[in-house]
Design a protein around this motif. Structure first.
Motif, PDB file in Angstrom:
ATOM      1  N   ASP A 204      -2.037  -5.765  -4.282  1.00  0.00           N
ATOM      2  CA  ASP A 204      -1.196  -6.952  -4.148  1.00  0.00           C
ATOM      3  C   ASP A 204      -0.129  -6.643  -3.106  1.00  0.00           C
ATOM      4  OD1 ASP A 204       0.653  -9.012  -4.300  1.00  0.00           O
ATOM      5  OD2 ASP A 204       0.551  -9.190  -6.472  1.00  0.00           O
ATOM      6  N   ALA A 205      -0.265  -7.245  -1.919  1.00  0.00           N
ATOM      7  CA  ALA A 205       0.681  -7.003  -0.822  1.00  0.00           C
ATOM      8  C   ALA A 205       1.475  -8.258  -0.499  1.00  0.00           C
ATOM      9  CB  ALA A 205      -0.068  -6.517   0.419  1.00  0.00           C
ATOM     10  N   THR A 206       1.667  -9.146  -1.491  1.00  0.00           N
ATOM     11  CA  THR A 206       2.482 -10.340  -1.286  1.00  0.00           C
ATOM     12  C   THR A 206       3.945 -10.036  -1.555  1.00  0.00           C
ATOM     13  OG1 THR A 206       2.243 -11.075  -3.588  1.00  0.00           O
ATOM     14  CG2 THR A 206       0.564 -11.812  -2.018  1.00  0.00           C
ATOM     15  N   TYR A 207       4.826 -10.887  -0.992  1.00  0.00           N
ATOM     16  CA  TYR A 207       6.254 -10.778  -1.293  1.00  0.00           C
ATOM     17  C   TYR A 207       6.556 -11.265  -2.713  1.00  0.00           C
ATOM     18  CZ  TYR A 207       7.206 -10.064   3.710  1.00  0.00           C
ATOM     19  OH  TYR A 207       7.236  -9.577   4.991  1.00  0.00           O
ATOM     20  N   GLU A 208       5.675 -12.101  -3.264  1.00  0.00           N
ATOM     21  CA  GLU A 208       5.931 -12.710  -4.561  1.00  0.00           C
ATOM     22  C   GLU A 208       5.334 -11.949  -5.734  1.00  0.00           C
ATOM     23  OE1 GLU A 208       5.999 -15.749  -1.302  1.00  0.00           O
ATOM     24  OE2 GLU A 208       4.551 -14.235  -1.944  1.00  0.00           O
ATOM     25  N   GLY A 209       4.339 -11.091  -5.493  1.00  0.00           N
ATOM     26  CA  GLY A 209       3.669 -10.387  -6.584  1.00  0.00           C
ATOM     27  C   GLY A 209       2.758 -11.292  -7.388  1.00  0.00           C
ATOM     28  N   LEU A 211      -0.650 -11.729  -7.426  1.00  0.00           N
ATOM     29  CA  LEU A 211      -1.836 -11.127  -8.037  1.00  0.00           C
ATOM     30  C   LEU A 211      -1.440 -10.238  -9.210  1.00  0.00           C
ATOM     31  CD1 LEU A 211      -4.893 -10.671  -8.047  1.00  0.00           C
ATOM     32  CD2 LEU A 211      -4.560  -8.848  -6.360  1.00  0.00           C
ATOM     33  N   MET A 212      -0.399  -9.473  -9.035  1.00  0.00           N
ATOM     34  CA  MET A 212       0.123  -8.623 -10.110  1.00  0.00           C
ATOM     35  C   MET A 212       0.426  -9.455 -11.347  1.00  0.00           C
ATOM     36  SD  MET A 212       3.841  -6.720 -10.080  1.00  0.00           S
ATOM     37  CE  MET A 212       4.692  -8.296 -10.012  1.00  0.00           C
ATOM     38  N   ALA A 213       1.162 -10.564 -11.151  1.00  0.00           N
ATOM     39  CA  ALA A 213       1.537 -11.405 -12.285  1.00  0.00           C
ATOM     40  C   ALA A 213       0.314 -12.059 -12.907  1.00  0.00           C
ATOM     41  CB  ALA A 213       2.533 -12.468 -11.827  1.00  0.00           C
ATOM     42  N   ALA A 214      -0.610 -12.526 -12.067  1.00  0.00           N
ATOM     43  CA  ALA A 214      -1.807 -13.193 -12.571  1.00  0.00           C
ATOM     44  C   ALA A 214      -2.674 -12.248 -13.396  1.00  0.00           C
ATOM     45  CB  ALA A 214      -2.617 -13.760 -11.405  1.00  0.00           C
ATOM     46  N   ALA A 215      -2.602 -10.952 -13.079  1.00  0.00           N
ATOM     47  CA  ALA A 215      -3.399  -9.957 -13.805  1.00  0.00           C
ATOM     48  C   ALA A 215      -2.763  -9.544 -15.122  1.00  0.00           C
ATOM     49  CB  ALA A 215      -3.612  -8.731 -12.928  1.00  0.00           C
ATOM     50  N   ALA A 495      -2.623   0.820 -19.039  1.00  0.00           N
ATOM     51  CA  ALA A 495      -3.087  -0.065 -20.100  1.00  0.00           C
ATOM     52  C   ALA A 495      -3.020  -1.532 -19.688  1.00  0.00           C
ATOM     53  CB  ALA A 495      -2.255   0.158 -21.363  1.00  0.00           C
ATOM     54  N   GLU A 496      -2.180  -1.841 -18.695  1.00  0.00           N
ATOM     55  CA  GLU A 496      -2.044  -3.224 -18.245  1.00  0.00           C
ATOM     56  C   GLU A 496      -3.032  -3.559 -17.142  1.00  0.00           C
ATOM     57  OE1 GLU A 496       2.016  -4.008 -17.238  1.00  0.00           O
ATOM     58  OE2 GLU A 496       2.763  -3.284 -19.161  1.00  0.00           O
ATOM     59  N   CYS A 497      -3.277  -2.635 -16.231  1.00  0.00           N
ATOM     60  CA  CYS A 497      -4.284  -2.843 -15.188  1.00  0.00           C
ATOM     61  C   CYS A 497      -4.598  -1.498 -14.548  1.00  0.00           C
ATOM     62  CB  CYS A 497      -3.803  -3.832 -14.134  1.00  0.00           C
ATOM     63  SG  CYS A 497      -5.129  -4.378 -13.033  1.00  0.00           S
ATOM     64  N   SER A 498      -5.863  -1.134 -14.548  1.00  0.00           N
ATOM     65  CA  SER A 498      -6.250   0.215 -14.125  1.00  0.00           C
ATOM     66  C   SER A 498      -6.846   0.275 -12.719  1.00  0.00           C
ATOM     67  CB  SER A 498      -7.250   0.802 -15.128  1.00  0.00           C
ATOM     68  OG  SER A 498      -8.425  -0.009 -15.179  1.00  0.00           O
ATOM     69  N   ASN A 499      -6.792  -0.833 -11.966  1.00  0.00           N
ATOM     70  CA  ASN A 499      -7.323  -0.763 -10.596  1.00  0.00           C
ATOM     71  C   ASN A 499      -6.535  -1.651  -9.638  1.00  0.00           C
ATOM     72  OD1 ASN A 499      -8.265  -3.236 -11.593  1.00  0.00           O
ATOM     73  ND2 ASN A 499     -10.203  -3.113 -10.458  1.00  0.00           N
ATOM     74  N   LEU A 500      -5.217  -1.653  -9.807  1.00  0.00           N
ATOM     75  CA  LEU A 500      -4.321  -2.442  -8.958  1.00  0.00           C
ATOM     76  C   LEU A 500      -3.190  -1.567  -8.449  1.00  0.00           C
ATOM     77  CD1 LEU A 500      -3.320  -5.275  -7.896  1.00  0.00           C
ATOM     78  CD2 LEU A 500      -2.020  -5.431 -10.029  1.00  0.00           C
ATOM     79  N   LEU A 501      -2.844  -1.729  -7.169  1.00  0.00           N
ATOM     80  CA  LEU A 501      -1.662  -1.076  -6.599  1.00  0.00           C
ATOM     81  C   LEU A 501      -0.765  -2.153  -6.000  1.00  0.00           C
ATOM     82  CD1 LEU A 501      -4.291   1.063  -5.579  1.00  0.00           C
ATOM     83  CD2 LEU A 501      -2.225   2.467  -5.753  1.00  0.00           C
ATOM     84  N   ALA A 530      -3.251   2.238   0.002  1.00  0.00           N
ATOM     85  CA  ALA A 530      -4.642   2.219   0.461  1.00  0.00           C
ATOM     86  C   ALA A 530      -5.279   3.595   0.339  1.00  0.00           C
ATOM     87  CB  ALA A 530      -4.699   1.730   1.902  1.00  0.00           C
ATOM     88  N   THR A 531      -4.532   4.623   0.700  1.00  0.00           N
ATOM     89  CA  THR A 531      -5.046   5.992   0.591  1.00  0.00           C
ATOM     90  C   THR A 531      -5.384   6.310  -0.858  1.00  0.00           C
ATOM     91  OG1 THR A 531      -3.674   6.667   2.477  1.00  0.00           O
ATOM     92  CG2 THR A 531      -4.536   8.414   1.052  1.00  0.00           C
ATOM     93  N   ALA A 532      -4.482   5.946  -1.764  1.00  0.00           N
ATOM     94  CA  ALA A 532      -4.717   6.200  -3.183  1.00  0.00           C
ATOM     95  C   ALA A 532      -5.934   5.416  -3.678  1.00  0.00           C
ATOM     96  CB  ALA A 532      -3.482   5.823  -3.997  1.00  0.00           C
ATOM     97  N   ALA A 533      -6.081   4.188  -3.197  1.00  0.00           N
ATOM     98  CA  ALA A 533      -7.214   3.354  -3.617  1.00  0.00           C
ATOM     99  C   ALA A 533      -8.537   4.005  -3.233  1.00  0.00           C
ATOM    100  CB  ALA A 533      -7.097   1.972  -2.990  1.00  0.00           C
ATOM    101  N   VAL A 534      -8.645   4.471  -1.999  1.00  0.00           N
ATOM    102  CA  VAL A 534      -9.892   5.068  -1.526  1.00  0.00           C
ATOM    103  C   VAL A 534     -10.176   6.381  -2.257  1.00  0.00           C
ATOM    104  CG1 VAL A 534     -11.050   6.110   0.455  1.00  0.00           C
ATOM    105  CG2 VAL A 534      -9.796   3.955   0.723  1.00  0.00           C
ATOM    106  N   LEU A 535      -9.146   7.200  -2.421  1.00  0.00           N
ATOM    107  CA  LEU A 535      -9.356   8.475  -3.121  1.00  0.00           C
ATOM    108  C   LEU A 535      -9.763   8.238  -4.566  1.00  0.00           C
ATOM    109  CD1 LEU A 535      -6.347  10.552  -1.730  1.00  0.00           C
ATOM    110  CD2 LEU A 535      -8.759  10.722  -1.073  1.00  0.00           C
ATOM    111  N   ALA A 536      -9.186   7.224  -5.204  1.00  0.00           N
ATOM    112  CA  ALA A 536      -9.551   6.910  -6.583  1.00  0.00           C
ATOM    113  C   ALA A 536     -10.998   6.449  -6.670  1.00  0.00           C
ATOM    114  CB  ALA A 536      -8.608   5.842  -7.137  1.00  0.00           C
ATOM    115  N   ILE A 537     -11.433   5.656  -5.702  1.00  0.00           N
ATOM    116  CA  ILE A 537     -12.838   5.222  -5.674  1.00  0.00           C
ATOM    117  C   ILE A 537     -13.751   6.426  -5.500  1.00  0.00           C
ATOM    118  CG2 ILE A 537     -14.544   3.958  -4.309  1.00  0.00           C
ATOM    119  CD1 ILE A 537     -12.306   1.901  -3.711  1.00  0.00           C
TER     120      ILE A 537
END
Length: 564
Positions: A204-209, A211-215, A495-501, A530-537
């Motif tokens: 979630d790279a928005t100023y408002e957050g 996607l984070m809130a929707a999740a 516990a709230e979301c395991s694949n979001l940064l 992004a680096t963390a996302a790729v390494l986690a994948i």
């Protein structure tokens, strides 16, 4: 008969277009069924952090999609904020630094100096040269130049970008209907256009957050009490004046000076400000970072906006009458005889108290708020240029300025991005606090650095106990030294979301966010996310379970600055 057929065809075409109007947004009518698109990493947002994050994912060999509600990429970095808030530039590394290096290269070209000779531009920015020849960086720039750099990133890296795509935020309980989740992870999200985006990890790279809130990730809006995190500059801050954005002389807030029965002037709240150090739901003010031109061949005079009422600026007339003359102090020069014009003084471009509901608002309501800000600010500029209550010296100087013909050309020279200084802030694995952002602590698992002052704009304008008008919320506290930003601040609780940064609406207190919220830092955190996302994948683990040593090695290899 032929006319009847054409009429039927026209009616049919209009009927097909009707589904494109949803939640107040105009979307292109679909000639085919909604798409299902997928990538290893899906980024929601069109900010500078979104583009940088996508570049990093691509460089690391994974597929990536940017789903942008905006048509123009870059957020504030291409939306008028060309006078970069940098602090200590030595802690800006990685792709964030490359962005400013590319701007330097742009301004080495003779053709980039259209309205001004290069050797005429000797401005210093934030204490150091705007053009840093030693480090080959350019820190102060025109909006269109920044947008071109972002578009170059897109083109060179063959990034897939879907623009004018808005997350479906309609909700059931705490989770948006547009989100598909499984076992605590986002599987996909849907946009108002009906398209679905599936991925292994989301950013979630928005100023408002949004996607984070929707999740369903927890977050905070407003100012915490100082007692929550043991801070000194959070919450209400009546009588704290650190930038000069306050009323320096006693000025009556009433329509008839000194007579409360006459009612308050416009732009003043009737509410009490609250006790110092206590919490509230108020947000620091937003504004447009206008780019202005004083070149006679490249300026548009400020038009009278719809519904213009000079009476709403009476408070400014009284400020002028008190002898205040700082109108042009934040007309910060950028190349080609233009400015990045920011708020300055007690009554300026910041639209105090009119954004409190923005973070949680529907798209329709947000558009109304943005439009209200635009009309207020355009009215202010028209007032300064035309009203007889404006002092002669200010009036004369204002005649030189207008909107630039060659910026925001699809919007009449007006910025396409409102300055969302603060909206939602995640409550994640680690909360960045005041002492962290002042360089007084050693945060765990750093992924980047910041160095700018704790910078919060006013949140309200009220009547003091003595019966005068005053502003509240303006804070500017400088850190002892550059500070590190914790990896946990961009991670939701697993516990709230395991694949979001979340590299923009980071986990931070209001006052710590006052420093973190700078565009170079957003790009730094976008790359780290992004680096963390790729390494986690690659490791087949959640970002929360990614070994930090692995992330640290990758970040340092890519030129990120993690500690002093």
């Amino acid at each position: 008969m032929r006319r009847t057929n054409w009429l039927l065809l026209l009616i049919g075409a209009v009927t097909c277009l009707l589904p494109a109007f949803k939640d107040g947004h105009t979307h292109r009518a679909r000639a085919r069924p909604a798409a299902v698109r997928s990538a290893d990493v899906v980024i929601y947002g069109g900010t500078s952090a979104a583009v940088i994050a996508a570049v990093q994912v691509k460089k690391m060999g994974k597929s990536v999609i940017i789903v942008s509600p905006d048509k123009h990429l870059g957020g504030l970095s291409s939306g008028g904020l060309g006078f970069t808030d940098t602090g200590n530039k030595e802690v800006i590394g990685g792709l964030s630094r490359e962005f400013y290096q590319r701007l330097y290269q742009h301004y080495q070209k003779a053709g980039s100096w259209t309205w001004q000779k290069r050797d005429e531009y000797g401005n210093k920015g934030q204490g150091t040269p705007a053009i840093d020849g030693t480090n080959r960086t350019m820190w102060i720039f025109e909006p269109h130049a920044a947008e071109q750099v972002f578009e170059d990133f897109v083109r060179e890296n063959m990034l897939v970008v879907y623009r004018d795509e808005w997350l479906d935020r309609s909700t059931v309980g705490r989770t948006a209907k547009g989100i598909t989740r499984k076992a605590g992870a986002i599987q996909s999200f849907r946009t108002l256009a009906g398209n679905s985006y599936a991925g292994k990890v989301f950013i979630d790279a928005t100023y408002e957050g949004d996607l984070m809130a929707a999740a369903g990730v927890r977050y905070h809006v407003g100012r915490e009490a100082n007692s929550v995190y043991g801070e000194a500059h959070n919450g209400v801050q009546v009588g704290v004046f650190q930038h000069g954005h306050h009323f320096k002389s006693p000025i009556s807030p009433y329509k008839t000076p000194g007579d409360p029965s006459s009612g308050l002037l416009p732009e003043i709240s009737p509410e009490r400000p609250g006790e110092n150090g206590t919490s509230d739901a108020k947000i620091q003010a937003y504004c447009f970072r206008m780019c202005l031109s004083n070149h006679p061949d490249n300026r548009i005079r400020f038009p009278k906006p719809p519904g213009y009422d000079p009476g709403r600026y009476e408070l400014l007339a009284r400020v002028f009458a008190s002898g205040w003359r700082e109108t042009f102090d934040k007309y910060d020069p950028i190349p080609n005889r233009k400015t990045d014009t920011n708020n300055h003084g007690p009554f300026s471009t910041d639209y105090l108290g009119k954004n409190y509901d923005y973070p949680e608002a529907t798209y329709e309501r947000r558009r109304a708020i943005i439009r209200d800000h635009e009309l207020y600010q355009k009215g202010l500029m028209y007032y300064l240029q035309n009203d007889p209550h404006v002092p002669a010296d200010v009036h004369t100087a204002m005649q030189a300025w207008g909107l630039p013909n060659d910026e925001f050309t699809d919007n009449g020279g007006w910025p396409h991005q409102l300055y969302i200084r603060e909206a939602r802030r995640m409550l994640g694995e680690y909360v960045m606090k005041e002492n962290d952002a002042l360089g007084k602590t050693n945060v765990p698992n750093p992924i980047g650095m910041g160095s700018y002052a704790l910078d919060a704009h006013n949140a309200q304008r009220f009547v003091t106990k003595d019966g005068f008008v005053q502003n509240e919320g303006d804070i500017g506290v400088h850190p002892d030294k550059p500070y590190s930003i914790a990896y946990g601040s961009i991670l939701p609780k697993e516990a709230e979301c395991s694949n979001l940064l979340v590299p923009v609406c980071v986990s931070s207190s209001h006052i710590a966010y006052g420093s973190i919220r700078m565009e170079p830092v957003f790009m730094i955190l976008g790359q780290s996310a992004a680096t963390a996302a790729v390494l986690a994948i690659n490791r087949r683990v959640s970002p929360q379970r990614l070994p930090y040593a692995l992330l640290q090695t990758a970040l340092l290899k890519d030129g990120q600055k993690l500690t002093l």
